[in-house]
Design an enzyme around this catalytic site. Structure first.
Site, mmCIF file in Angstrom:
data_model
loop_
_atom_site.group_PDB
_atom_site.id
_atom_site.type_symbol
_atom_site.label_atom_id
_atom_site.label_comp_id
_atom_site.label_asym_id
_atom_site.label_seq_id
_atom_site.Cartn_x
_atom_site.Cartn_y
_atom_site.Cartn_z
ATOM 1 N N HIS A 160 0.826 -1.214 0.000
ATOM 2 C CA HIS A 160 0.000 0.000 0.000
ATOM 3 C C HIS A 160 0.854 1.255 0.000
ATOM 4 O O HIS A 160 2.072 1.210 0.166
ATOM 5 C CB HIS A 160 -0.951 -0.009 1.202
ATOM 6 C CG HIS A 160 -0.245 -0.018 2.531
ATOM 7 N ND1 HIS A 160 0.299 1.116 3.103
ATOM 8 C CD2 HIS A 160 -0.006 -1.024 3.410
ATOM 9 C CE1 HIS A 160 0.837 0.814 4.270
ATOM 10 N NE2 HIS A 160 0.675 -0.497 4.479
ATOM 11 N N CYS A 176 3.203 -4.794 6.563
ATOM 12 C CA CYS A 176 2.940 -4.512 5.148
ATOM 13 C C CYS A 176 4.176 -3.961 4.444
ATOM 14 O O CYS A 176 5.160 -3.591 5.067
ATOM 15 C CB CYS A 176 1.785 -3.522 5.021
ATOM 16 S SG CYS A 176 0.218 -4.164 5.643
#
Length: 200
Positions: A160, A176
């Site tokens: 992301h 992440c």
């Protein structure tokens, strides 16, 4: 396989030429052509202090076929490579998880794509940080997911964007892989559901 390999060889030569011509870690490279804003170029120059070197991976060393495309994210050198299904490759600096315990490695794939995703802490995050909000809506500058998110088949793992550009090139996430918003928007447009992903 031969056609894809030939195309990749050309792409890699041009990538290396571009990297040496620029003289810094490239923010985004496609066949030696890059269109990156002055702001991101300045941020990428700052990343140089956090990334000592990077390794260019050959996708056939990790996958049998190109398929719908491939993403390889190197959590050691903090670099993400993305190949489209036609063999075009670009490279991006990333943020990575804070610790090895938070870092998952192996094979997965993109199962969902979201623009301006909302964010909610995972149960383990809530346990570590009970003061965190239960949800932050998409578009909020405090949202750690940035402007785009690629959801992986692993629960809670994403590739992301981030509004906090200081995180790129560092160990700074809870699991992440983070990119500059400008870069994740580019990957988001080029990547399809089913793109193969490997974190190493």
């Amino acid at each position: 396989m031969t056609g894809a390999s030939n195309q990749y060889t050309i792409t890699r030569r041009r990538l290396l030429f571009s990297a040496s011509a620029v003289g810094v870690f490239p923010a985004s490279v496609v066949h030696a052509q890059s269109t990156v804003s002055a702001e991101v170029q300045e941020e990428t120059t700052a990343v140089r202090r956090n990334v000592s070197s990077f390794t260019i991976h050959d996708w056939p060393d990790h996958f049998e076929r190109l398929g719908r495309g491939i993403i390889i994210s190197d959590t050691t050198t903090r670099v993400l490579q993305h190949w489209t299904e036609d063999g075009e490759m670009r490279i991006y600096p990333t943020s990575v998880p804070l610790t090895d315990e938070l870092t998952k490695r192996g094979y997965t794939e993109i199962v969902e794509k979201r623009k301006n995703p909302s964010w909610a802490p995972t149960p383990s995050m809530r346990k570590r940080n009970p003061e965190w909000p239960t949800v932050i809506k998409g578009g909020d500058p405090q949202n750690p997911m940035g402007s785009r998110a690629l959801y992986l088949s692993w629960q809670y793992y994403r590739i992301h964007g981030t509004h906090d550009t200081r995180k790129i090139g560092r160990r700074s996430s809870n699991g992440c892989i983070g990119l500059y918003n400008e870069h994740i928007e580019e990957v988001f447009e080029r990547a399809t559901i089913g793109t193969q992903v490997k974190l190493i």
